[in-house]
Each structure stands twice: as structure tokens, then as C-alpha cells.
Motif scaffolding. Structure first.
Motif, PDB file in Angstrom:
ATOM      1  N   THR A 297       3.473   4.660  -4.886  1.00  0.00           N
ATOM      2  CA  THR A 297       3.404   3.328  -4.277  1.00  0.00           C
ATOM      3  C   THR A 297       2.496   2.365  -5.023  1.00  0.00           C
ATOM      4  O   THR A 297       2.281   1.254  -4.562  1.00  0.00           O
ATOM      5  CB  THR A 297       2.903   3.441  -2.821  1.00  0.00           C
ATOM      6  N   GLY A 298       1.955   2.745  -6.158  1.00  0.00           N
ATOM      7  CA  GLY A 298       1.047   1.850  -6.862  1.00  0.00           C
ATOM      8  C   GLY A 298       0.651   2.396  -8.214  1.00  0.00           C
ATOM      9  O   GLY A 298       1.310   3.269  -8.773  1.00  0.00           O
ATOM     10  N   LYS A 299      -0.475   1.883  -8.730  1.00  0.00           N
ATOM     11  CA  LYS A 299      -0.940   2.249 -10.057  1.00  0.00           C
ATOM     12  C   LYS A 299      -2.098   3.244 -10.027  1.00  0.00           C
ATOM     13  O   LYS A 299      -2.759   3.445 -11.032  1.00  0.00           O
ATOM     14  CB  LYS A 299      -1.394   0.990 -10.815  1.00  0.00           C
ATOM     15  N   GLU A 300      -2.328   3.859  -8.866  1.00  0.00           N
ATOM     16  CA  GLU A 300      -3.448   4.789  -8.761  1.00  0.00           C
ATOM     17  C   GLU A 300      -3.253   5.992  -9.678  1.00  0.00           C
ATOM     18  O   GLU A 300      -2.135   6.391  -9.989  1.00  0.00           O
ATOM     19  CB  GLU A 300      -3.625   5.266  -7.310  1.00  0.00           C
TER      20      GLU A 300
ATOM     21  N   ARG B 184      -0.104  10.996  -6.865  1.00  0.00           N
ATOM     22  CA  ARG B 184       0.445   9.759  -6.314  1.00  0.00           C
ATOM     23  C   ARG B 184       1.896   9.898  -5.835  1.00  0.00           C
ATOM     24  O   ARG B 184       2.510   8.917  -5.437  1.00  0.00           O
ATOM     25  CB  ARG B 184       0.354   8.641  -7.355  1.00  0.00           C
TER      26      ARG B 184
ATOM     27  N   GLY C 206       4.575   8.182  -1.866  1.00  0.00           N
ATOM     28  CA  GLY C 206       3.150   8.341  -1.641  1.00  0.00           C
ATOM     29  C   GLY C 206       2.702   9.783  -1.772  1.00  0.00           C
ATOM     30  O   GLY C 206       3.514  10.707  -1.772  1.00  0.00           O
TER      31      GLY C 206
END
Length: 225
Positions: free
Chosen positions: A111-114, A118, A136
Motif C-alpha cells: 500500500t505504499g513505499k515502506e 509490506r 498490506g
């Protein structure tokens, strides 16, 4: 478990879950899901040894061949069955347990750039239906089923059925746990519809309100007479 034994388990899973499978030669030649899994097991082995570019090249070749994208870093258990498979995407830190079934268009993504973990962790005996999105770093519990087109954004306990956008748990613990793949419930079409249930309840309330208004109008007319 050795490579060839694992592939044998993957082939056996296809026969158990796909009534269209006729013989081993057909499965070996005509099932892109199996091709993608076999190639992934090779690229994943290289990835674990510290290779970076070559495993990605191999996974890209598999995507061109099968329409299925599996990052070489993904960890996949035995007896995964990807049915048809076009458009399936499995991200780098995804972990998939044993006896999982994935239908076309499903995504196991982030869901993101983490950094770090992830992508989701999928338990054993899970069914992920057509077009479902699981996004997620959470876990989908053993023996759960995700309905077609659902978007799952949070952890799912074991033995649940999830439908909707965002995904909602509509069934839990009302079916026995199925520890072996030949008992997995693959019926991913007969699922509860929470939106339809809400509309049905709203319709009942509307009918009750109309009846009440009609009774009030008749009562007023009787008083006038």
C-alpha cells in the motif's frame, strides 16, 4: 522438500481442484499457473542466494509467458494452484502457505513505499477469488475465503469469508477446518452480499413507513367524516 517433489505436489493440486484437468501431459503443457510457479521456484532459489538481476529477469520472462507476475522474493508453500491466472500479481514480501488457490486477476500487494514487510501473509487452505485485492503487511488466516472483487486492507482471522470493498467478514467459524487441500471449499460464487442485505432491510423499513403513513391518512379521513 526437493524441487521435483514440490512440483509433483503442485500438479496433484491441479487435479484435485480443477475438474477440467484430463492428464499430466495436458497439465504440464497447458496450465500457465503451473508454469509460473515452477519458474518462480527457480528464480526464488537464486534470489535467496543473493542474486538480484537474474531472478528478476527470469520472473519477467515468466510474466510474458503466462500473464502472471510473481516477484522472486515471494515465499510460496506447496500445492499452490493459480487457476487461469492472467493478471495475478504477487509482491516481493508476500508469504503464501500450503494448499492455497488463487483465481485470475487477484493481487497480493502493498500500500505504499515502506521498507521491509509490506505484502500480505496468506495462511494455509485459503481461496482468493477472481479480481480480489489483498493489500498490506497483515495475515489472512487459515481456511479463509476472499470473494471475487473484494478489497482486503486488514487482518482476517482463520475460518472466515470476506466480501466487499473494503472487505468485510460475513462468515466465521461455521465450517469445519480443512487441513488437506482435497477438502478445501472452492465454491467462491455463493457468497453473502452485505450490500444486498442492507438494501433489503432498508426496503422493509420503507414499506413499514408507508403503511404507517397510510394508516395515519385513513385515520384523519375518518375523523373528518
Amino acid at each position: 522438500m526437493g524441487f521435483f517433489r514440490t512440483v509433483k505436489e503442485d500438479i496433484k493440486a491441479i487435479f484435485e481442484r480443477d475438474p477440467a484437468a484430463k492428464n499430466t501431459l495436458e497439465v504440464l503443457l497447458c496450465y500457465p499457473g503451473l508454469h509460473a510457479i515452477i519458474i518462480h521456484r527457480i528464480s526464488h532459489s537464486l534470489f535467496r542466494r543473493g542474486w538480484v538481476v537474474l531472478p528478476r529477469v527470469i520472473s519477467n520472462i515468466a510474466r510474458l509467458m503466462t500473464g502472471i507476475e510473481i516477484h522472486p522474493g515471494a515465499k510460496i508453500g506447496k500445492s499452490l494452484f493459480i487457476d487461469h491466472g492472467m493478471g495475478v500479481v504477487i509482491g516481493e514480501t508476500t508469504e503464501i502457505g500450503d494448499n492455497v488457490t488463487i483465481y485470475q486477476g487477484a493481487t497480493l500487494g502493498g500500500t505504499g513505499k515502506e521498507k521491509g514487510k509490506r505484502h500480505p501473509t496468506i495462511g494455509d487452505n485459503v481461496v482468493i477469488s477472481s479480481g480480489a485485492k489483498v493489500l498490506g503487511p497483515f495475515k489472512v488466516g487459515n481456511n479463509s475465503k476472499i470473494g471475487a472483487g473484494s478489497v482486503v486492507l486488514k487482518e482476517i482471522p482463520p475460518n472466515c469469508t470476506v466480501v466487499g470493498v473494503p472487505g468485510k467478514i460475513v462468515v466465521k467459524d461455521n465450517k469445519k477446518i480443512r487441513p488437506v487441500y482435497n477438502e478445501i471449499d472452492l465454491d467462491h460464487t455463493k457468497l453473502p452480499d452485505p450490500v444486498s442485505d442492507e438494501l433489503h432491510d432498508l426496503r422493509k423499513k420503507l414499506f413499514a413507513l408507508e403503511k404507517r403513513l397510510n394508516d395515519m391518512e385513513r385515520s384523519q379521513e375518518d375523523e373528518v367524516i
